[in-house]
Design an enzyme around this catalytic site. Structure first.
Site, PDB file in Angstrom:
ATOM      1  N   HIS A 115      -2.007   3.684  -8.523  1.00  0.00           N
ATOM      2  CA  HIS A 115      -2.447   2.786  -9.596  1.00  0.00           C
ATOM      3  C   HIS A 115      -2.182   3.427 -10.941  1.00  0.00           C
ATOM      4  O   HIS A 115      -2.446   4.610 -11.144  1.00  0.00           O
ATOM      5  CB  HIS A 115      -3.937   2.443  -9.450  1.00  0.00           C
ATOM      6  CG  HIS A 115      -4.826   3.626  -9.287  1.00  0.00           C
ATOM      7  ND1 HIS A 115      -4.961   4.289  -8.075  1.00  0.00           N
ATOM      8  CD2 HIS A 115      -5.602   4.293 -10.172  1.00  0.00           C
ATOM      9  CE1 HIS A 115      -5.801   5.302  -8.231  1.00  0.00           C
ATOM     10  NE2 HIS A 115      -6.201   5.329  -9.492  1.00  0.00           N
TER      11      HIS A 115
ATOM     12  N   HIS B  12       0.849  -1.204   0.000  1.00  0.00           N
ATOM     13  CA  HIS B  12       0.000   0.000   0.000  1.00  0.00           C
ATOM     14  C   HIS B  12       0.878   1.245   0.000  1.00  0.00           C
ATOM     15  O   HIS B  12       1.535   1.557   0.990  1.00  0.00           O
ATOM     16  CB  HIS B  12      -0.954   0.035   1.203  1.00  0.00           C
ATOM     17  CG  HIS B  12      -1.811   1.265   1.191  1.00  0.00           C
ATOM     18  ND1 HIS B  12      -3.043   1.300   0.588  1.00  0.00           N
ATOM     19  CD2 HIS B  12      -1.572   2.524   1.642  1.00  0.00           C
ATOM     20  CE1 HIS B  12      -3.534   2.522   0.685  1.00  0.00           C
ATOM     21  NE2 HIS B  12      -2.665   3.281   1.329  1.00  0.00           N
TER      22      HIS B  12
HETATM   23  P1  5GP Z   1      -8.493   7.375 -10.040  1.00  0.00           P
HETATM   24  O1  5GP Z   1      -9.561   8.380 -10.366  1.00  0.00           O
HETATM   25  O2  5GP Z   1      -8.234   7.260  -8.572  1.00  0.00           O
HETATM   26  O3  5GP Z   1      -7.221   7.591 -10.842  1.00  0.00           O
HETATM   27  O4  5GP Z   1      -9.047   5.987 -10.564  1.00  0.00           O
HETATM   28  C1  5GP Z   1      -9.715   5.070  -9.777  1.00  0.00           C
HETATM   29  C2  5GP Z   1     -10.228   4.014 -10.722  1.00  0.00           C
HETATM   30  O5  5GP Z   1     -10.618   2.884  -9.950  1.00  0.00           O
HETATM   31  C3  5GP Z   1     -11.469   4.445 -11.512  1.00  0.00           C
HETATM   32  O6  5GP Z   1     -11.205   4.340 -12.912  1.00  0.00           O
HETATM   33  C4  5GP Z   1     -12.561   3.488 -11.038  1.00  0.00           C
HETATM   34  O7  5GP Z   1     -13.436   3.108 -12.080  1.00  0.00           O
HETATM   35  C5  5GP Z   1     -11.766   2.312 -10.504  1.00  0.00           C
HETATM   36  N1  5GP Z   1     -12.425   1.586  -9.413  1.00  0.00           N
HETATM   37  C6  5GP Z   1     -12.962   2.142  -8.281  1.00  0.00           C
HETATM   38  N2  5GP Z   1     -13.462   1.181  -7.489  1.00  0.00           N
HETATM   39  C7  5GP Z   1     -13.232  -0.011  -8.119  1.00  0.00           C
HETATM   40  C8  5GP Z   1     -13.527  -1.369  -7.786  1.00  0.00           C
HETATM   41  O8  5GP Z   1     -14.112  -1.692  -6.728  1.00  0.00           O
HETATM   42  N3  5GP Z   1     -13.142  -2.317  -8.686  1.00  0.00           N
HETATM   43  C9  5GP Z   1     -12.507  -2.007  -9.855  1.00  0.00           C
HETATM   44  N4  5GP Z   1     -12.190  -3.039 -10.664  1.00  0.00           N
HETATM   45  N5  5GP Z   1     -12.205  -0.733 -10.181  1.00  0.00           N
HETATM   46  C10 5GP Z   1     -12.571   0.250  -9.340  1.00  0.00           C
HETATM   47 ZN    ZN Z   2      -4.203  -0.022  -0.455  1.00  0.00          ZN
END
Ligand code: 5GP
Ligand code: ZN
Length: 114
Positions: A100, A46
């Site tokens: 990520h 993490h």
């Molecule tokens: P960020 O906006 O933080 O760069 O992207 C987070 C990403 O995580 C988003 O594209 C969202 O769709 C994805 N995401 C959020 N929750 C989940 C989940 O429970 N499972 C999966 N597979 N993707 C998720």
């Molecule tokens: Zn984490």
């Protein structure tokens, strides 16, 4: 208790479609895909964001690049190309505070990004 949603995916407490896993990284399908292929690459450790990467994470990026290339070859977008997105902090729109890399492929992407 760790409430991080991506840690829960890594620990298989929450279901996801995992396409790659090794001792350091997991790659799974984004639940709300923005392209025909939209994957999320996460370290098992993490780390909240790039701002928390330090000398203890030696060779981190090298590992990330190797996983991306491996997955790109296996899912057949190595030649056609892909976009990697790493959101960091409030202005970028980062929602999940576990670092990520978005891996997007199988369509044309515009520039500048929104
Ligand atoms: P960020 O906006 O933080 O760069 O992207 C987070 C990403 O995580 C988003 O594209 C969202 O769709 C994805 N995401 C959020 N929750 C989940 C989940 O429970 N499972 C999966 N597979 N993707 C998720
Ligand atoms: Zn984490």
């Amino acid at each position: 208790m760790n409430e991080c949603i991506f840690c829960k995916i890594i620990n298989k407490e929450i279901k996801s479609e995992i396409v790659y896993e090794d001792e350091k990284f997991v790659v799974f399908k984004d639940i709300n895909p923005k392209a025909p292929i939209h994957l999320l690459l996460v370290p098992k450790q993490h780390i909240s964001s790039i701002n928390d990467i330090d000398e203890k994470n030696e060779n981190f990026l090298e590992g990330v690049f190797n996983v991306i290339k491996n997955v790109a070859k296996r899912l057949d977008f190595f030649e056609t190309g892909y976009r990697i997105v790493l959101n960091t902090g409030k202005d970028s729109g980062q929602e999940v505070l576990h670092i990520h890399f978005h891996i997007l492929a199988k369509r044309k992407f515009s520039w500048p990004p929104g």
